[in-house]
Each structure stands twice: as C-alpha cells, then as structure tokens.
Design a protein around this motif. Structure first.
Motif, PDB file in Angstrom:
ATOM      1  N   VAL A 112       0.842  -1.192   0.000  1.00 23.89           N
ATOM      2  CA  VAL A 112       0.000   0.000   0.000  1.00 23.89           C
ATOM      3  C   VAL A 112       0.880   1.245   0.000  1.00 23.89           C
ATOM      4  CG1 VAL A 112      -1.681   1.323   1.335  1.00 23.89           C
ATOM      5  CG2 VAL A 112      -1.965  -1.138   1.081  1.00 23.89           C
ATOM      6  N   GLY A 113       1.969   1.233   0.771  1.00 22.98           N
ATOM      7  CA  GLY A 113       2.877   2.375   0.824  1.00 22.98           C
ATOM      8  C   GLY A 113       3.520   2.658  -0.519  1.00 22.98           C
ATOM      9  N   ILE A 125       2.366   1.857  -3.525  1.00 21.91           N
ATOM     10  CA  ILE A 125       1.326   2.353  -4.430  1.00 21.91           C
ATOM     11  C   ILE A 125       1.018   3.805  -4.094  1.00 21.91           C
ATOM     12  CG2 ILE A 125      -1.092   2.138  -5.128  1.00 21.91           C
ATOM     13  CD1 ILE A 125      -0.771  -0.901  -4.679  1.00 21.91           C
ATOM     14  N   ARG A 126       0.905   4.113  -2.805  1.00 18.20           N
ATOM     15  CA  ARG A 126       0.604   5.477  -2.375  1.00 18.20           C
ATOM     16  C   ARG A 126       1.683   6.448  -2.867  1.00 18.20           C
ATOM     17  NH1 ARG A 126      -0.537   5.022   3.415  1.00 18.20           N
ATOM     18  NH2 ARG A 126      -2.566   4.359   2.741  1.00 18.20           N
ATOM     19  N   ARG A 127       2.955   6.066  -2.759  1.00 17.63           N
ATOM     20  CA  ARG A 127       4.045   6.927  -3.231  1.00 17.63           C
ATOM     21  C   ARG A 127       3.953   7.149  -4.729  1.00 17.63           C
ATOM     22  NH1 ARG A 127       6.532   4.652   1.015  1.00 17.63           N
ATOM     23  NH2 ARG A 127       7.227   2.749   0.024  1.00 17.63           N
ATOM     24  N   LYS A 128       3.658   6.100  -5.474  1.00 15.61           N
ATOM     25  CA  LYS A 128       3.537   6.234  -6.928  1.00 15.61           C
ATOM     26  C   LYS A 128       2.397   7.170  -7.300  1.00 15.61           C
ATOM     27  CE  LYS A 128       5.367   1.649  -7.901  1.00 15.61           C
ATOM     28  NZ  LYS A 128       5.036   0.296  -8.363  1.00 15.61           N
ATOM     29  N   ILE A 129       1.298   7.084  -6.578  1.00 21.17           N
ATOM     30  CA  ILE A 129       0.146   7.933  -6.859  1.00 21.17           C
ATOM     31  C   ILE A 129       0.501   9.395  -6.596  1.00 21.17           C
ATOM     32  CG2 ILE A 129      -2.186   8.544  -6.090  1.00 21.17           C
ATOM     33  CD1 ILE A 129      -2.616   5.496  -5.650  1.00 21.17           C
ATOM     34  N   PHE A 130       1.133   9.680  -5.477  1.00 19.93           N
ATOM     35  CA  PHE A 130       1.460  11.058  -5.147  1.00 19.93           C
ATOM     36  C   PHE A 130       2.522  11.629  -6.070  1.00 19.93           C
ATOM     37  CE2 PHE A 130      -0.306   9.922  -0.886  1.00 19.93           C
ATOM     38  CZ  PHE A 130      -1.400  10.757  -0.974  1.00 19.93           C
ATOM     39  N   ASN A 179     -10.803  10.867  -0.201  1.00 18.61           N
ATOM     40  CA  ASN A 179      -9.389  10.665  -0.509  1.00 18.61           C
ATOM     41  C   ASN A 179      -9.047   9.178  -0.498  1.00 18.61           C
ATOM     42  OD1 ASN A 179      -6.468  10.365   0.837  1.00 18.61           O
ATOM     43  ND2 ASN A 179      -6.485  12.155  -0.514  1.00 18.61           N
ATOM     44  N   LEU A 180      -9.536   8.450   0.501  1.00 14.21           N
ATOM     45  CA  LEU A 180      -9.291   7.005   0.561  1.00 14.21           C
ATOM     46  C   LEU A 180      -9.974   6.310  -0.609  1.00 14.21           C
ATOM     47  CD1 LEU A 180      -8.161   4.459   1.852  1.00 14.21           C
ATOM     48  CD2 LEU A 180     -10.168   4.440   3.366  1.00 14.21           C
ATOM     49  N   ALA A 181     -11.189   6.720  -0.946  1.00 10.32           N
ATOM     50  CA  ALA A 181     -11.902   6.115  -2.086  1.00 10.32           C
ATOM     51  C   ALA A 181     -11.112   6.322  -3.372  1.00 10.32           C
ATOM     52  CB  ALA A 181     -13.303   6.707  -2.205  1.00 10.32           C
ATOM     53  N   ALA A 182     -10.600   7.519  -3.591  1.00  7.07           N
ATOM     54  CA  ALA A 182      -9.807   7.798  -4.793  1.00  7.07           C
ATOM     55  C   ALA A 182      -8.557   6.934  -4.830  1.00  7.07           C
ATOM     56  CB  ALA A 182      -9.432   9.275  -4.845  1.00  7.07           C
ATOM     57  N   PHE A 183      -7.889   6.813  -3.690  1.00  9.10           N
ATOM     58  CA  PHE A 183      -6.695   5.977  -3.606  1.00  9.10           C
ATOM     59  C   PHE A 183      -7.015   4.521  -3.945  1.00  9.10           C
ATOM     60  CE2 PHE A 183      -4.416   2.912  -0.977  1.00  9.10           C
ATOM     61  CZ  PHE A 183      -3.152   3.025  -1.535  1.00  9.10           C
ATOM     62  N   LEU A 184      -8.103   4.000  -3.391  1.00  9.91           N
ATOM     63  CA  LEU A 184      -8.474   2.603  -3.620  1.00  9.91           C
ATOM     64  C   LEU A 184      -8.864   2.352  -5.074  1.00  9.91           C
ATOM     65  CD1 LEU A 184     -10.475   1.945  -0.344  1.00  9.91           C
ATOM     66  CD2 LEU A 184      -8.197   1.070  -0.926  1.00  9.91           C
ATOM     67  N   ILE A 185      -9.552   3.289  -5.698  1.00 14.42           N
ATOM     68  CA  ILE A 185      -9.914   3.132  -7.108  1.00 14.42           C
ATOM     69  C   ILE A 185      -8.660   3.115  -7.968  1.00 14.42           C
ATOM     70  CG2 ILE A 185     -11.029   4.260  -9.077  1.00 14.42           C
ATOM     71  CD1 ILE A 185     -13.171   5.245  -7.003  1.00 14.42           C
ATOM     72  N   GLU A 186      -7.764   4.065  -7.724  1.00 16.92           N
ATOM     73  CA  GLU A 186      -6.531   4.110  -8.519  1.00 16.92           C
ATOM     74  C   GLU A 186      -5.685   2.862  -8.313  1.00 16.92           C
ATOM     75  OE1 GLU A 186      -2.818   7.087  -9.558  1.00 16.92           O
ATOM     76  OE2 GLU A 186      -4.446   7.810  -8.287  1.00 16.92           O
ATOM     77  N   ALA A 187      -5.566   2.414  -7.076  1.00 19.20           N
ATOM     78  CA  ALA A 187      -4.795   1.202  -6.792  1.00 19.20           C
ATOM     79  C   ALA A 187      -5.418  -0.019  -7.467  1.00 19.20           C
ATOM     80  CB  ALA A 187      -4.705   0.989  -5.276  1.00 19.20           C
ATOM     81  N   SER A 188      -6.744  -0.082  -7.516  1.00 14.35           N
ATOM     82  CA  SER A 188      -7.436  -1.208  -8.161  1.00 14.35           C
ATOM     83  C   SER A 188      -7.191  -1.243  -9.659  1.00 14.35           C
ATOM     84  CB  SER A 188      -8.936  -1.134  -7.892  1.00 14.35           C
ATOM     85  OG  SER A 188      -9.193  -1.304  -6.521  1.00 14.35           O
TER      86      SER A 188
END
Length: 80
Positions: free
Chosen positions: A5-6, A8-13, A47-56
């Motif tokens: 998760v970390g 993926i989160r870094r890649k998104i940001f 914000n969490l919903a957006a993160f989860l959609i992008e990660a999916s």
C-alpha cells in the motif's frame, strides 16, 4: 515484486495527472466501512476512495485484467 500500500501510495502522489471528480453510489455497509477506514487513517473518506480506485486499476493492469489494447485504441480514437 508485489506492491505494498505504501509503494502504491508513493507512486500515486508522484503522478502529475490532473484530478477529475466522480460521484459514486455505495451501499450503506460499504460506505460505513470506507468511512471507518478513512477515519482510522486520519484522512477524508473521498481521498481514501480515490486511492483505492486508482490502486485497483493499477492492479488490474498489472494482472492483465484491464483491457489495455482496447483502451489505447479508445484513447487514439478520441484524441483532441
């Protein structure tokens, strides 16, 4: 290597993509769980919903489930 998760989160940001707003209707139980999870992380539910959609979507691309060829054709057809 499996993305954490970390990671993926870094890649998104690090992405320079322009954000778009979408509206989704969720079952009450799913919203309740999402809201709880977001509060546990100290972040807004959206914000969490957006993160989860992008990660999916990223995971679907990695697994081959995402129709990449069709998406590229769609993008090429709809270029401005």
């Amino acid at each position: 290597m499996v993305d954490t998760v970390g990671n993926i989160r870094r890649k998104i940001f690090m992405s320079n993509a322009v954000s778009k707003r979408v509206f989704a209707t969720l079952p009450d139980s799913i919203f309740e769980e999402l809201d709880f999870w977001a509060n546990e992380q100290g972040r807004p539910t959206a914000n969490l919903a957006a993160f989860l959609i992008e990660a999916s979507i990223k995971q679907a691309k990695k697994s081959g489930e995402f129709p990449e060829k069709e998406y590229q054709e769609f993008k090429n057809k709809n270029k401005k």
